[in-house]
Design a protein around this motif. Structure first.
Motif, PDB file in Angstrom:
ATOM      1  N   ALA A  92      37.284  74.874  32.631  1.00 44.06           N
ATOM      2  CA  ALA A  92      37.444  75.313  31.239  1.00 44.06           C
ATOM      3  C   ALA A  92      37.507  74.132  30.269  1.00 44.06           C
ATOM      4  CB  ALA A  92      38.711  76.166  31.098  1.00 44.06           C
ATOM      5  N   ILE A  93      37.809  72.930  30.776  1.00 42.68           N
ATOM      6  CA  ILE A  93      37.905  71.745  29.908  1.00 42.68           C
ATOM      7  C   ILE A  93      36.767  70.752  30.181  1.00 42.68           C
ATOM      8  CG2 ILE A  93      40.375  71.874  29.398  1.00 42.68           C
ATOM      9  CD1 ILE A  93      40.909  70.033  31.747  1.00 42.68           C
ATOM     10  N   LYS A  94      35.731  71.227  30.886  1.00 42.57           N
ATOM     11  CA  LYS A  94      34.556  70.399  31.156  1.00 42.57           C
ATOM     12  C   LYS A  94      33.547  70.599  30.031  1.00 42.57           C
ATOM     13  CE  LYS A  94      31.401  69.153  34.787  1.00 42.57           C
ATOM     14  NZ  LYS A  94      30.299  69.693  35.557  1.00 42.57           N
ATOM     15  N   PHE A  95      32.825  69.551  29.694  1.00 44.00           N
ATOM     16  CA  PHE A  95      31.791  69.678  28.668  1.00 44.00           C
ATOM     17  C   PHE A  95      30.610  68.775  29.003  1.00 44.00           C
ATOM     18  CE2 PHE A  95      34.246  66.069  27.253  1.00 44.00           C
ATOM     19  CZ  PHE A  95      33.367  65.237  26.591  1.00 44.00           C
ATOM     20  N   GLU A  96      29.472  69.076  28.405  1.00 44.88           N
ATOM     21  CA  GLU A  96      28.259  68.284  28.609  1.00 44.88           C
ATOM     22  C   GLU A  96      28.275  67.114  27.641  1.00 44.88           C
ATOM     23  OE1 GLU A  96      25.600  66.468  29.986  1.00 44.88           O
ATOM     24  OE2 GLU A  96      25.518  68.436  30.947  1.00 44.88           O
ATOM     25  N   GLY A  98      25.901  61.167  31.881  1.00 45.02           N
ATOM     26  CA  GLY A  98      25.474  60.961  33.261  1.00 45.02           C
ATOM     27  C   GLY A  98      26.561  61.192  34.279  1.00 45.02           C
ATOM     28  N   TRP A  99      27.764  61.508  33.801  1.00 49.48           N
ATOM     29  CA  TRP A  99      28.891  61.793  34.684  1.00 49.48           C
ATOM     30  C   TRP A  99      29.609  63.044  34.183  1.00 49.48           C
ATOM     31  CZ3 TRP A  99      27.761  56.847  32.989  1.00 49.48           C
ATOM     32  CH2 TRP A  99      27.385  55.943  33.981  1.00 49.48           C
ATOM     33  N   PRO A 100      30.272  63.787  35.080  1.00 44.62           N
ATOM     34  CA  PRO A 100      31.060  64.936  34.629  1.00 44.62           C
ATOM     35  C   PRO A 100      32.101  64.481  33.607  1.00 44.62           C
ATOM     36  CG  PRO A 100      30.981  64.853  37.028  1.00 44.62           C
ATOM     37  CD  PRO A 100      30.368  63.584  36.529  1.00 44.62           C
ATOM     38  N   SER A 101      32.276  65.275  32.558  1.00 48.50           N
ATOM     39  CA  SER A 101      33.200  64.902  31.490  1.00 48.50           C
ATOM     40  C   SER A 101      34.147  66.044  31.173  1.00 48.50           C
ATOM     41  CB  SER A 101      32.419  64.512  30.233  1.00 48.50           C
ATOM     42  OG  SER A 101      31.623  63.365  30.484  1.00 48.50           O
ATOM     43  N   PHE A 102      35.397  65.675  30.904  1.00 48.54           N
ATOM     44  CA  PHE A 102      36.461  66.636  30.631  1.00 48.54           C
ATOM     45  C   PHE A 102      37.247  66.169  29.414  1.00 48.54           C
ATOM     46  CE2 PHE A 102      35.517  66.387  35.113  1.00 48.54           C
ATOM     47  CZ  PHE A 102      35.391  67.707  35.505  1.00 48.54           C
ATOM     48  N   THR A 103      37.910  67.116  28.736  1.00 44.22           N
ATOM     49  CA  THR A 103      38.689  66.761  27.547  1.00 44.22           C
ATOM     50  C   THR A 103      40.165  66.516  27.846  1.00 44.22           C
ATOM     51  OG1 THR A 103      39.071  69.095  27.031  1.00 44.22           O
ATOM     52  CG2 THR A 103      37.166  68.038  25.985  1.00 44.22           C
ATOM     53  N   GLN A 104      40.644  67.003  28.984  1.00 46.33           N
ATOM     54  CA  GLN A 104      42.057  66.872  29.360  1.00 46.33           C
ATOM     55  C   GLN A 104      42.188  66.977  30.878  1.00 46.33           C
ATOM     56  OE1 GLN A 104      45.189  67.081  27.146  1.00 46.33           O
ATOM     57  NE2 GLN A 104      43.570  66.169  25.909  1.00 46.33           N
ATOM     58  N   PRO A 105      43.219  66.381  31.448  1.00 47.40           N
ATOM     59  CA  PRO A 105      43.514  66.657  32.857  1.00 47.40           C
ATOM     60  C   PRO A 105      44.194  68.032  32.958  1.00 47.40           C
ATOM     61  CG  PRO A 105      45.116  65.119  31.975  1.00 47.40           C
ATOM     62  CD  PRO A 105      44.115  65.377  30.886  1.00 47.40           C
ATOM     63  N   ILE A 106      44.247  68.544  34.156  1.00 49.12           N
ATOM     64  CA  ILE A 106      44.834  69.868  34.381  1.00 49.12           C
ATOM     65  C   ILE A 106      46.340  69.878  34.095  1.00 49.12           C
ATOM     66  CG2 ILE A 106      45.336  69.692  36.848  1.00 49.12           C
ATOM     67  CD1 ILE A 106      43.839  72.438  37.099  1.00 49.12           C
ATOM     68  N   GLN A 107      47.002  68.742  34.346  1.00 43.06           N
ATOM     69  CA  GLN A 107      48.417  68.541  34.020  1.00 43.06           C
ATOM     70  C   GLN A 107      48.572  67.132  33.476  1.00 43.06           C
ATOM     71  OE1 GLN A 107      51.623  70.263  36.683  1.00 43.06           O
ATOM     72  NE2 GLN A 107      50.025  69.816  38.162  1.00 43.06           N
ATOM     73  N   GLU A 108      49.571  66.935  32.643  1.00 41.57           N
ATOM     74  CA  GLU A 108      49.788  65.625  32.032  1.00 41.57           C
ATOM     75  C   GLU A 108      49.988  64.524  33.064  1.00 41.57           C
ATOM     76  OE1 GLU A 108      52.672  63.525  28.701  1.00 41.57           O
ATOM     77  OE2 GLU A 108      52.825  65.674  29.057  1.00 41.57           O
ATOM     78  N   ASN A 109      50.613  64.855  34.200  1.00 39.12           N
ATOM     79  CA  ASN A 109      50.905  63.832  35.208  1.00 39.12           C
ATOM     80  C   ASN A 109      49.902  63.793  36.354  1.00 39.12           C
ATOM     81  OD1 ASN A 109      51.658  66.178  36.539  1.00 39.12           O
ATOM     82  ND2 ASN A 109      53.553  65.334  37.342  1.00 39.12           N
ATOM     83  N   ALA A 110      48.749  64.444  36.199  1.00 41.78           N
ATOM     84  CA  ALA A 110      47.741  64.462  37.266  1.00 41.78           C
ATOM     85  C   ALA A 110      46.956  63.158  37.339  1.00 41.78           C
ATOM     86  CB  ALA A 110      46.778  65.634  37.066  1.00 41.78           C
ATOM     87  N   GLY A 142      39.615  64.844  21.250  1.00 38.57           N
ATOM     88  CA  GLY A 142      38.817  63.656  21.005  1.00 38.57           C
ATOM     89  C   GLY A 142      38.668  62.778  22.230  1.00 38.57           C
ATOM     90  N   LEU A 143      39.080  63.275  23.415  1.00 38.87           N
ATOM     91  CA  LEU A 143      39.024  62.490  24.641  1.00 38.87           C
ATOM     92  C   LEU A 143      37.817  62.884  25.489  1.00 38.87           C
ATOM     93  CD1 LEU A 143      42.786  62.593  25.682  1.00 38.87           C
ATOM     94  CD2 LEU A 143      41.571  60.765  24.469  1.00 38.87           C
ATOM     95  N   ARG A 144      37.292  61.890  26.206  1.00 36.02           N
ATOM     96  CA  ARG A 144      36.218  62.124  27.183  1.00 36.02           C
ATOM     97  C   ARG A 144      36.614  61.437  28.479  1.00 36.02           C
ATOM     98  NH1 ARG A 144      31.510  58.978  28.561  1.00 36.02           N
ATOM     99  NH2 ARG A 144      31.945  57.679  26.724  1.00 36.02           N
ATOM    100  N   TYR A 145      37.067  62.245  29.437  1.00 36.41           N
ATOM    101  CA  TYR A 145      37.355  61.755  30.778  1.00 36.41           C
ATOM    102  C   TYR A 145      36.016  61.735  31.513  1.00 36.41           C
ATOM    103  CZ  TYR A 145      42.363  62.370  30.053  1.00 36.41           C
ATOM    104  OH  TYR A 145      43.655  62.264  29.594  1.00 36.41           O
ATOM    105  N   CYS A 146      35.507  60.555  31.773  1.00 38.87           N
ATOM    106  CA  CYS A 146      34.202  60.339  32.389  1.00 38.87           C
ATOM    107  C   CYS A 146      34.449  60.032  33.864  1.00 38.87           C
ATOM    108  CB  CYS A 146      33.525  59.182  31.662  1.00 38.87           C
ATOM    109  SG  CYS A 146      31.836  58.896  32.141  1.00 38.87           S
ATOM    110  N   VAL A 147      34.078  60.967  34.751  1.00 40.64           N
ATOM    111  CA  VAL A 147      34.525  60.936  36.136  1.00 40.64           C
ATOM    112  C   VAL A 147      33.340  60.857  37.104  1.00 40.64           C
ATOM    113  CG1 VAL A 147      35.945  62.129  37.856  1.00 40.64           C
ATOM    114  CG2 VAL A 147      36.481  62.374  35.425  1.00 40.64           C
TER     115      VAL A 147
END
Length: 148
Positions: A76-80, A84-96, A133-138
């Protein structure tokens, strides 16, 4: 919701403690991971852009750490991001996720790791979509999808 300000604070003062910790020797990790998984997650490698299986997949589910199976991100927090890598706006939990200042390759970035087992995941950048405004590039290989 985490913001870039939170991320910067975590890089300086430490990330919230994980729910649990998993620690293994390098030999133990080598025995349970493929060579490519080991290189990316334990040696802080990077897969080629657009090469990972999760890059353009948007199946419903949770993305867990390849090494320890800890839930890290939700579809639900993944975006295009077209990075070139999967990107997310937030982790599933703050401490993950754990955050480290990364000054390799002549630049300053924020490395993200699994907070449970210290597996290298990728980096987080302040150029993602609203509201965080975050992009977690994984790296795809750092993740395993648990489909719903």
């Amino acid at each position: 919701m985490l913001t870039w300000k939170n991320i910067m604070d975590y890089t300086q003062n430490g990330t919230p403690n994980p729910s649990n910790r998993i620690e293994k020797s390098n030999e133990e990790w080598k025995s349970i991971l493929t060579p490519q998984q080991y290189t990316i997650t334990r040696l802080k490698g990077t897969e080629r852009p657009f090469s990972g299986e999760h890059c353009s997949s948007f199946s419903d589910g949770k993305y867990n750490c390849t090494c320890c199976n800890t839930p890290l991100f939700d579809t639900a927090i993944k975006f295009e991001s077209n990075s070139g890598w999967p990107s997310f706006t937030q982790p599933i939990q703050e401490n993950a996720v754990k955050y480290h200042k990364d000054t390799s390759h002549g630049m300053i970035r924020v490395e993200i790791l699994c907070n449970t087992c210290d597996a290298h995941l990728g980096h987080v950048f302040p150029d993602g979509p609203p509201p965080s405004g975050l992009r977690y590039c994984v790296n795809s290989i750092s993740l395993q999808l648990e489909e719903i």
